[in-house]
Design an enzyme around this catalytic site. Structure first.
Site, PDB file in Angstrom:
ATOM      1  N   GLN A 186      32.006  -6.498  27.544  1.00  0.00           N
ATOM      2  CA  GLN A 186      31.381  -7.482  26.884  1.00  0.00           C
ATOM      3  C   GLN A 186      33.003  -8.377  26.771  1.00  0.00           C
ATOM      4  O   GLN A 186      32.267  -9.031  25.460  1.00  0.00           O
ATOM      5  CB  GLN A 186      31.932  -6.599  25.084  1.00  0.00           C
ATOM      6  CG  GLN A 186      30.407  -5.459  25.649  1.00  0.00           C
ATOM      7  CD  GLN A 186      29.505  -6.217  24.615  1.00  0.00           C
ATOM      8  OE1 GLN A 186      28.894  -7.213  24.270  1.00  0.00           O
ATOM      9  NE2 GLN A 186      28.206  -5.338  25.750  1.00  0.00           N
ATOM     10  N   SER A 187      32.854  -9.352  27.747  1.00  0.00           N
ATOM     11  CA  SER A 187      33.850 -10.220  26.957  1.00  0.00           C
ATOM     12  C   SER A 187      33.721 -11.148  27.115  1.00  0.00           C
ATOM     13  O   SER A 187      32.078 -11.704  27.518  1.00  0.00           O
ATOM     14  CB  SER A 187      34.676  -9.943  28.472  1.00  0.00           C
ATOM     15  OG  SER A 187      34.824 -11.269  29.044  1.00  0.00           O
ATOM     16  N   ASN A 188      34.192 -12.129  25.788  1.00  0.00           N
ATOM     17  CA  ASN A 188      33.614 -13.382  25.727  1.00  0.00           C
ATOM     18  C   ASN A 188      34.252 -14.545  27.039  1.00  0.00           C
ATOM     19  O   ASN A 188      32.951 -15.796  26.941  1.00  0.00           O
ATOM     20  CB  ASN A 188      34.733 -13.727  24.636  1.00  0.00           C
ATOM     21  CG  ASN A 188      33.917 -12.610  23.193  1.00  0.00           C
ATOM     22  OD1 ASN A 188      32.939 -12.634  22.961  1.00  0.00           O
ATOM     23  ND2 ASN A 188      35.642 -12.350  22.484  1.00  0.00           N
ATOM     24  N   ILE A 220      33.314 -14.113  29.528  1.00  0.00           N
ATOM     25  CA  ILE A 220      32.877 -13.905  31.143  1.00  0.00           C
ATOM     26  C   ILE A 220      31.662 -15.097  30.412  1.00  0.00           C
ATOM     27  O   ILE A 220      31.141 -16.078  31.356  1.00  0.00           O
ATOM     28  CB  ILE A 220      32.716 -12.525  31.217  1.00  0.00           C
ATOM     29  CG1 ILE A 220      33.422 -11.992  32.628  1.00  0.00           C
ATOM     30  CG2 ILE A 220      31.409 -12.139  32.170  1.00  0.00           C
ATOM     31  CD1 ILE A 220      33.710 -10.313  32.301  1.00  0.00           C
TER      32      ILE A 220
END
Ligand code: PLP
Length: 333
Positions: free
Chosen positions: A70-72, A74
């Site tokens: 859920q990386s912002n 990425i």
């Protein structure tokens, strides 16, 4: 400074939070990097203005990075690569690891629906996100290197970026952001923000020192890793080398607390949720549960302890899509 390419809408708004200030009895302002305008907003756009300029300068045709599912980071990096015609790959782990998740969410989070929040937006950008459900940080790093080597063996010019874009080149985005703030407001007594991979904190702390500011840069750690200040010092050393400076910052130059991390990265907590509710209730502004919610819990804790004299700037670093991620409904505690 190295080359920069325009990606975000800046200056982002900076405004006083009058109802919150009254509620707390402190003077609180907010910097709206949730409104950077690119790919759903967030602090990473500032780093990407420098990182993408560098990727284009070296003629990269593929970018490989790493992070959480859920990386912002990425999401924003993948969108930037799409815009500039660069193939994008990310090695992504489902943190916290399954046994950690079992401890904190016996009902099964995060094993449910994968396609929520940032993961959906990544689909829209055509990002190649390689899901590594059970891997540790080191294993994700190895996998990212393997992906990069594989691309290189096929003749690709790969630009590899660490998680969060926290290199000296990326951190320049936050040195530059201090000039943006100086055009908007008088100097603040302190700036409070969430710290993860450290580019934000290192850029702000380094920039503050470089520009002779008296503002305290207060990092609220979003993971249970106080030793991260060593990495920030190393990154500041890289900034010295890149910019031809000799600030020689060391770990003690970085103010970082792990008191509000709720036990670890992405681990949900009542304190974080209550802090998020305070900002919605007083100002109608949403935070996220992984970074800005914890950072804001830190701000509330410091304010209530009388540790925020004068004027405080809270840096909203984004993360809105995580509100739509699996397992992120407000809970009864
Ligand atoms: C919303 C949000 N806030 C804060 C951070 C932390 O920034 P940094 O990685 O530069 O420490 C991140 C990093 O991913 C983020 O996504």
């Amino acid at each position: 400074m190295t080359e920069r390419i325009s990606i975000i809408c800046s200056p982002t708004p900076l405004h006083r939070l009058s109802r919150l200030s009254e509620h707390l009895g402190c003077e609180i302002w907010i910097k709206r990097d949730d409104l950077t305008g690119f790919a759903g907003g967030g602090n990473k756009g500032r780093k990407l203005e420098f990182l993408m300029a560098e990727a284009l300068r070296v003629g990269a045709d593929a970018v490989v990075t790493r992070g959480a599912w859920q990386s912002n980071w990425i999401r924003q990096c993948g969108a930037a690569c799409r815009v500039f015609g660069i193939e994008f790959h990310a090695a992504a782990a489902m943190w916290p690891y399954p046994d950690e998740a079992r401890k904190t969410r016996p009902d099964g989070w995060p094993d449910g629906n994968l396609w929520t929040g940032n993961a959906v937006l990544n689909k829209w950008t055509g990002a190649n996100v390689h899901l590594l459900p059970d891997m540790t940080f080191d294993q994700v790093e190895e996998e990212a290197q393997r992906i990069a080597e594989d691309l290189r063996s096929k003749g690709r010019n790969v630009f590899s970026i660490p998680g969060g874009g926290s290199t000296a080149i990326g951190a320049q985005g936050f040195i530059a952001a201090l000039d943006e703030i100086a055009m908007q407001q008088d100097e603040f007594d302190q700036i409070v923000f969430g710290s993860g991979s450290g580019g934000t904190q290192t850029g702000l702390t380094y920039g503050g020192r470089l520009k002779g500011l008296r503002t305290r840069m207060l990092g609220i750690c979003t993971d249970d890793e106080p030793e991260m200040v060593e990495d920030f010092a190393a990154l500041a050393g890289d900034l010295d080398a890149l910019l031809g400076q000799s600030l020689n910052l060391n770990a003690e130059d970085f103010w970082l607390t792990t008191e509000y991390c709720a036990g670890g990265y992405q681990v949900p907590s009542q304190e974080t949720q209550e802090a998020m509710e305070v900002l919605v209730d007083t100002e109608g502004i949403f935070l996220d549960p992984v970074y800005t919610g914890k950072a804001f819990a830190g701000l509330l804790g410091l304010a209530r302890a009388g540790e925020l004299p004068g004027r405080t700037l809270f840096w909203h670093t984004g993360g809105f899509p995580v509100l739509f991620a699996d397992g992120r409904l407000p809970r009864e505690w």
